[in-house]
Design a protein around this motif. Structure first.
Motif, PDB file in Angstrom:
ATOM      1  N   SER A  84      21.531  -6.870 -48.946  1.00 45.28           N
ATOM      2  CA  SER A  84      22.869  -6.376 -48.612  1.00 45.28           C
ATOM      3  C   SER A  84      22.765  -5.178 -47.670  1.00 45.28           C
ATOM      4  O   SER A  84      23.566  -5.020 -46.747  1.00 45.28           O
ATOM      5  CB  SER A  84      23.666  -6.030 -49.877  1.00 45.28           C
ATOM      6  OG  SER A  84      23.084  -4.966 -50.555  1.00 45.28           O
ATOM      7  N   GLU A  85      21.738  -4.336 -47.869  1.00 46.23           N
ATOM      8  CA  GLU A  85      21.585  -3.160 -46.999  1.00 46.23           C
ATOM      9  C   GLU A  85      21.057  -3.551 -45.620  1.00 46.23           C
ATOM     10  O   GLU A  85      21.422  -2.945 -44.613  1.00 46.23           O
ATOM     11  CB  GLU A  85      20.693  -2.123 -47.683  1.00 46.23           C
ATOM     12  CG  GLU A  85      21.417  -1.504 -48.886  1.00 46.23           C
ATOM     13  CD  GLU A  85      20.648  -0.413 -49.593  1.00 46.23           C
ATOM     14  OE1 GLU A  85      19.435  -0.283 -49.327  1.00 46.23           O
ATOM     15  OE2 GLU A  85      21.261   0.306 -50.398  1.00 46.23           O
ATOM     16  N   SER A 135      24.005  -4.810 -43.842  1.00 44.53           N
ATOM     17  CA  SER A 135      24.853  -3.670 -43.506  1.00 44.53           C
ATOM     18  C   SER A 135      24.369  -3.009 -42.210  1.00 44.53           C
ATOM     19  O   SER A 135      25.174  -2.655 -41.338  1.00 44.53           O
ATOM     20  CB  SER A 135      24.832  -2.664 -44.668  1.00 44.53           C
ATOM     21  OG  SER A 135      25.520  -1.490 -44.313  1.00 44.53           O
ATOM     22  N   LYS A 144      26.364  -2.567 -38.680  1.00 46.34           N
ATOM     23  CA  LYS A 144      26.563  -1.244 -38.039  1.00 46.34           C
ATOM     24  C   LYS A 144      26.226  -1.324 -36.551  1.00 46.34           C
ATOM     25  O   LYS A 144      26.919  -0.736 -35.714  1.00 46.34           O
ATOM     26  CB  LYS A 144      25.666  -0.199 -38.719  1.00 46.34           C
ATOM     27  CG  LYS A 144      26.247   0.358 -40.015  1.00 46.34           C
ATOM     28  CD  LYS A 144      25.272   1.319 -40.675  1.00 46.34           C
ATOM     29  CE  LYS A 144      25.734   1.654 -42.097  1.00 46.34           C
ATOM     30  NZ  LYS A 144      24.673   2.351 -42.847  1.00 46.34           N
ATOM     31  N   HIS A 186      32.625  -1.909 -42.595  1.00 41.74           N
ATOM     32  CA  HIS A 186      32.457  -2.733 -43.794  1.00 41.74           C
ATOM     33  C   HIS A 186      32.167  -1.860 -45.011  1.00 41.74           C
ATOM     34  O   HIS A 186      31.813  -0.690 -44.879  1.00 41.74           O
ATOM     35  CB  HIS A 186      31.307  -3.730 -43.596  1.00 41.74           C
ATOM     36  CG  HIS A 186      29.994  -3.062 -43.330  1.00 41.74           C
ATOM     37  ND1 HIS A 186      29.653  -2.590 -42.065  1.00 41.74           N
ATOM     38  CD2 HIS A 186      28.957  -2.735 -44.134  1.00 41.74           C
ATOM     39  CE1 HIS A 186      28.464  -2.017 -42.127  1.00 41.74           C
ATOM     40  NE2 HIS A 186      28.016  -2.086 -43.368  1.00 41.74           N
ATOM     41  N   ASN A 187      32.316  -2.457 -46.195  1.00 39.77           N
ATOM     42  CA  ASN A 187      31.949  -1.804 -47.468  1.00 39.77           C
ATOM     43  C   ASN A 187      30.804  -2.559 -48.104  1.00 39.77           C
ATOM     44  O   ASN A 187      30.730  -3.790 -47.990  1.00 39.77           O
ATOM     45  CB  ASN A 187      33.127  -1.811 -48.444  1.00 39.77           C
ATOM     46  CG  ASN A 187      34.127  -0.713 -48.128  1.00 39.77           C
ATOM     47  OD1 ASN A 187      33.741   0.410 -47.833  1.00 39.77           O
ATOM     48  ND2 ASN A 187      35.402  -1.041 -48.171  1.00 39.77           N
ATOM     49  N   VAL A 188      29.920  -1.832 -48.802  1.00 46.31           N
ATOM     50  CA  VAL A 188      28.814  -2.491 -49.518  1.00 46.31           C
ATOM     51  C   VAL A 188      29.010  -2.266 -51.012  1.00 46.31           C
ATOM     52  O   VAL A 188      29.179  -1.142 -51.461  1.00 46.31           O
ATOM     53  CB  VAL A 188      27.438  -1.915 -49.085  1.00 46.31           C
ATOM     54  CG1 VAL A 188      26.316  -2.643 -49.811  1.00 46.31           C
ATOM     55  CG2 VAL A 188      27.268  -2.037 -47.582  1.00 46.31           C
ATOM     56  N   ILE A 234      30.460  -6.529 -48.427  1.00 41.25           N
ATOM     57  CA  ILE A 234      29.186  -7.164 -48.800  1.00 41.25           C
ATOM     58  C   ILE A 234      28.982  -6.903 -50.290  1.00 41.25           C
ATOM     59  O   ILE A 234      28.990  -5.755 -50.730  1.00 41.25           O
ATOM     60  CB  ILE A 234      28.014  -6.555 -47.994  1.00 41.25           C
ATOM     61  CG1 ILE A 234      28.253  -6.729 -46.491  1.00 41.25           C
ATOM     62  CG2 ILE A 234      26.699  -7.206 -48.400  1.00 41.25           C
ATOM     63  CD1 ILE A 234      27.240  -6.001 -45.622  1.00 41.25           C
TER      64      ILE A 234
END
Length: 905
Positions: free
Chosen positions: A452-453, A456, A460, A466-468, A492
């Motif tokens: 997920s990171e 992310s 970017k 977006h939000n994680v 995400i």
């Protein structure tokens, strides 16, 4: 042309269709009562509850009361919450009352559905437990649905960690109690370690409704709940063995990803043996195959597993110098949970953080056996059909699919399979960009924090806001989920099971109102709400025009249910939506289950880079692979249960015996029976049946009587008398000991003697059971090797487990008899000192208890500090803290125990 089965289904309907049709008559009766109940005053609803309770008490069946109870509950919910239950929600409630699992899609209002069967079954006064997956949901639902029960004149309780005992007892005494599965299981175990009935908090197991039933009874059922206490510290051994693992080569170990297991090869054992002997850890001449090396071998195996099977930021994360586990099913960080059997310590050594000491088991139970205690069990989830066989076999629960209130308009597209992960993620980013550009909210599902990171970072670079949502953002969970339906939002999520908050198209009005009020406390709430609702309506139109929520999966999970839970977030209450999974041959599921064949096929087809294969056959083969994994996991759980059933029979016997002793006002009879049994065993041992007097060992018997019964008896003189055989001698010894104990009771006083007998019995039972659990653990770990000798490990475990249990009971009788025979009346000062020491020991034992979930250990010291439920609480003002226990976390939020912080003398 239709097959025979399909033809029959067309004529008669499926079994599920027939169950759904079977509720129509009941629903019509409930609806016919609606006007009558709407005409009642608020007091009239409460009066109706009292009337129904009275009828239930006088023997009227709950099935007969159902139409009126459901009609009353529907009216109560309409007044308390402004929600009028749909017919399909009543239907779900009927199935739950009948002891089924109601499969209801996301957004169909399961939380409200549970109030109907809970209200009906609470009319008996025996209590109902509504079980949720986390403390946040338990508190939220108890607060939210508690308004309905209050409207109907019923009480609601909520159980949470670190709750003061009186509050917890009151919560269980309520008509309806909300709690997590963990807290219920731990309270059951803790209750069976208490010294008196008055100290116990649970009052029986009448009816439980389990929310997210598949998560609780399937995913979390592989490993038991354990309460443990500290054992000796072996930190140095973990650190020493940890340094060898990075030196291993591929020939030194075997890795089985399917079975999630890692073992040393013969070369690995030789390498390890040489290193250990060179460093002086393994004595000269001792090998790893010797029995004396068991501890070292165990620790080496755990170190290997820590390095090869547990990945940082996927299975665990390191925060503030502590190894935190990540729940693979929910993606949440499990603060305070620990892996058992030394595995957590091995990971701590690997990460170079402080190693916490291991623990020994004091009590344990699996979720399967805990939930089978209930007289009636029911469950709710959006995804249970794939595990219907397991629910039926283990829990005797049927699964019924409840129709949606509105037809599902979501489009589920075929999976797209790419050759490499790089090509897959490039396609994922493009799909997100397209959806974002047209204002369509996107929910992206990943399988780990790491992925997920990584995603992310890629977003970017493309400047896509977006939000994680993963274990690192645990605290902001509800807010992130509430915002996920806004136009163009990109969220995400590591996992979407049991989030407890709906993704509403256009965003969540309630959350927006709360945010606006927090930002401007002086604003007019009604005007604020009107403005936000009109903005929300415009946002919702934009999202609907863009096609609703787009669910994008970046990988298939090994369980179809997890994929379905992600899918189910889109298309709630008839909303439009679409779902699509992007896969690559590098994905774990594809890699482990035959991607080589598929790779050859794709190479033969001459696929270009960035091209995907999209075909229903791919979906089918993936589902078969997932079904294979699910089947294997079911076998693991079934095997675990078979072994636990052996212990469960023994656990029930011990716990019921403890309860009987606590309930009894006259435990002297139990102690006397034990004493007589001990005398029988001693006489049989030293004067075996069918032997002559010259073969008797009277000196041995005399010594044993002095040791066990604390008496000097003229056994030799008695035996020399004419006509005295074993039975006569046995009677004389019994009579003498009975007189001795009666005199002792007289000296103590009957009331004191009863208390002493009760405490001695309970203490000895607990001690023996604790030792027995450790013995069974050791037996369980070695019994698998019996398979090499063509002997069934399970039947060996049953046989030896039963023999060990009998040995434990013999030892219990001897120890209780010896302890009671040796006590003497104390002076007042001695008695006060003894009581003080006993209280201190009991308190110390409770302080050092550790709660473990399955392979995880949850320490009372380390678990999340509960949110305060006291009105006016202020962590900066000790005057608002009430009376925290000395061993509770300090309310100031320092993370220290109260006694080491604001409670220090």
């Amino acid at each position: 042309m239709l097959g025979i089965g399909q033809l029959a289904k067309k004529v008669f309907g499926s079994p599920n269709d027939r169950k759904v049709k079977g509720t129509r008559g009941l629903i019509a009766r409930i609806n016919a009562l609606e006007d009558q109940f709407r005409a009642l005053s608020d007091g009239g609803l409460t009066d109706k509850t009292r009337e129904l309770q009275s009828r239930a008490a006088s023997g009227e069946s709950l099935d007969d009361l159902l139409p009126e109870a459901f009609a009353n509950c529907r009216e109560g919910a309409r007044r308390a919450l402004g929600l009028r239950a749909f017919d399909v929600q009543l239907m779900g409630g009927i199935f739950l009352h009948q002891g089924n699992i109601a499969e209801m899609k996301t957004g169909e209002g399961k939380t409200l559905v549970a109030t109907f069967p809970a209200y009906l079954n609470a009319l008996t006064g025996k209590g109902v437990h509504i079980v949720t997956v986390n403390d946040y949901l338990a508190k939220r639902d108890a607060d939210w649905m508690g308004k309905v029960f209050r409207q109907l004149g019923m009480t609601t309780g909520v159980v949470y960690p670190f709750q003061p005992e009186p509050d917890k007892r009151a919560a269980y005494a309520a008509d309806v109690t909300y709690a997590t599965n963990n807290e219920l299981g731990f309270d059951y175990l803790r209750d069976n370690m208490k010294g008196s009935v008055e100290e116990m908090v649970q009052r029986g197991h009448n009816f439980a409704i389990v929310d997210e039933v598949d998560s609780i009874l399937i995913d979390e059922a592989r490993t038991p709940l354990i309460i443990s206490g500290p054992s000796q510290d072996r930190s140095e051994l973990y650190v020493t063995l940890n340094q060898y693992i990075p030196l291993l080569t591929d020939e030194h170990f075997k890795l089985d990803e399917k079975a999630r297991n890692a073992t040393f090869t013969e070369e690995g054992n030789e390498f390890l043996e040489q290193r250990l002997q060179a460093d002086g850890i393994l004595p000269e001449g001792q090998t790893l195959y010797d029995p004396e090396s068991t501890t070292i071998v165990h620790h080496a195996n755990q170190a290997l597993r820590a390095w090869k099977l547990f990945n940082k930021d996927q299975h665990y994360m390191v925060r503030d110098g502590e190894v935190m586990l990540i729940d693979e099913f929910t993606g949440r960080m499990m603060k305070g949970r620990r892996l058992s059997d030394g595995l957590h310590q091995a990971i701590e050594a690997k990460e170079g953080v402080q190693i916490q000491p291991e623990n020994v088991t004091l009590a344990s139970v699996t979720f399967q056996n805990y939930f089978r205690l209930y007289n009636k069990l029911a469950g709710m989830t959006g995804t249970a059909a794939t595990e219907a066989d397991e629910f039926a076999e283990i829990y005797k629960l049927g699964v019924v699919e409840v129709p949606t209130n509105r037809s599902i308009a979501r489009i589920d597209e075929h999976d797209r399979v790419y050759r490499t992960a790089q090509e897959k993620y490039a396609a994922v980013i493009e799909a997100i960009k397209d959806a974002h550009a047209k204002g369509q909210p996107t929910l992206v599902g990943t399988t780990s924090i790491e992925k997920s990171e990584m995603l992310s970072e890629m977003l970017k670079k493309q400047n896509i806001p977006h939000n994680v949502l993963n274990a690192r953002q645990h605290e902001a969970e509800a807010q992130i989920v509430a915002d996920a339906g806004k136009p163009g939002a990109v969220t995400i999520a590591t996992n979407m099971a049991g989030r407890g908050t709906d993704i509403q198209l256009g965003g969540n009005v309630e959350m927006k109102v709360m945010e606006a009020l927090a930002a401007d406390p002086g604003a007019n709430p009604d005007q604020l709400r009107a403005r936000i609702e009109s903005e929300h309506a415009a946002d919702k139109e934009k999202v609907l025009a863009a096609g609703g929520l787009f669910v994008l999966g970046t990988e298939r999970h090994e369980s179809r249910r997890i994929d379905n839970q992600l899918r189910g977030r889109s298309g709630r209450q008839g909303d439009p939506g679409r779902s699509l999974f992007f896969l690559s041959l590098d994905d774990d599921l594809m890699r482990i289950f035959g991607s080589e064949r598929l790779d050859k096929v794709l190479s033969t087809l001459g696929m270009k880079e960035g091209e995907a294969i999209i075909h229903p056959w791919v979906n089918k083969s993936l589902e078969r692979a997932q079904a294979k994994v699910e089947g294997r996991n079911f076998d693991i759980r079934k095997q675990l249960l078979k072994f636990d059933d052996v212990m469960n029979d023994q656990r029930k016997a011990i716990f019921s015996q403890r309860r009987e002793i606590m309930d009894s006002t006259e435990v002297g009879e139990i102690a006397a029976d034990m004493r007589h049994q001990v005398i029988d065993d001693l006489v049989d041992e030293f004067m075996p049946p069918k032997t002559y007097p010259e073969q008797w060992d009277l000196e041995g018997l005399n010594a044993a009587i002095r040791e066990r019964l604390n008496m000097n008896l003229p056994v030799t003189d008695w035996a020399a008398q004419e006509g005295v055989d074993q039975d006569a001698l046995r009677e004389r010894i019994e009579k003498a000991t009975d007189t001795y104990m009666a005199d002792k009771a007289q000296a103590f006083g009957p009331e004191n003697m009863r208390n002493i007998e009760k405490q001695v019995l309970l203490q000895m039972i607990d001690q023996k059971w604790r030792d027995h659990l450790l013995t069974l653990e050791h037996l369980r770990s070695v019994v698998g090797f019996r398979g090499y000798a063509q002997r069934d490990p399970l039947s060996e475990y049953k046989t030896e487990g039963f023999q060990l249990f009998e040995t434990m009971l013999d030892g219990l009788r001897f120890d209780v008899t010896q302890r009671l025979a040796q006590i003497r009346p104390l002076t007042e000062a001695e008695r006060d000192e003894m009581l003080r020491q006993m209280a201190q020991q009991q308190k110390a034992a409770q302080e050092h208890l550790t709660m473990e979930h399955g392979a995880d250990r949850q320490s009372d010291d380390d678990a999340d500090k509960p949110e305060p439920l006291v009105e006016g609480f202020d962590e900066t003002d000790p005057a608002t803290w009430g009376n925290p226990s000395r061993n509770d976390p300090c309310p100031c939020g320092s993370g220290k125990k109260f006694k080491h912080c604001h409670g220090a003398f």
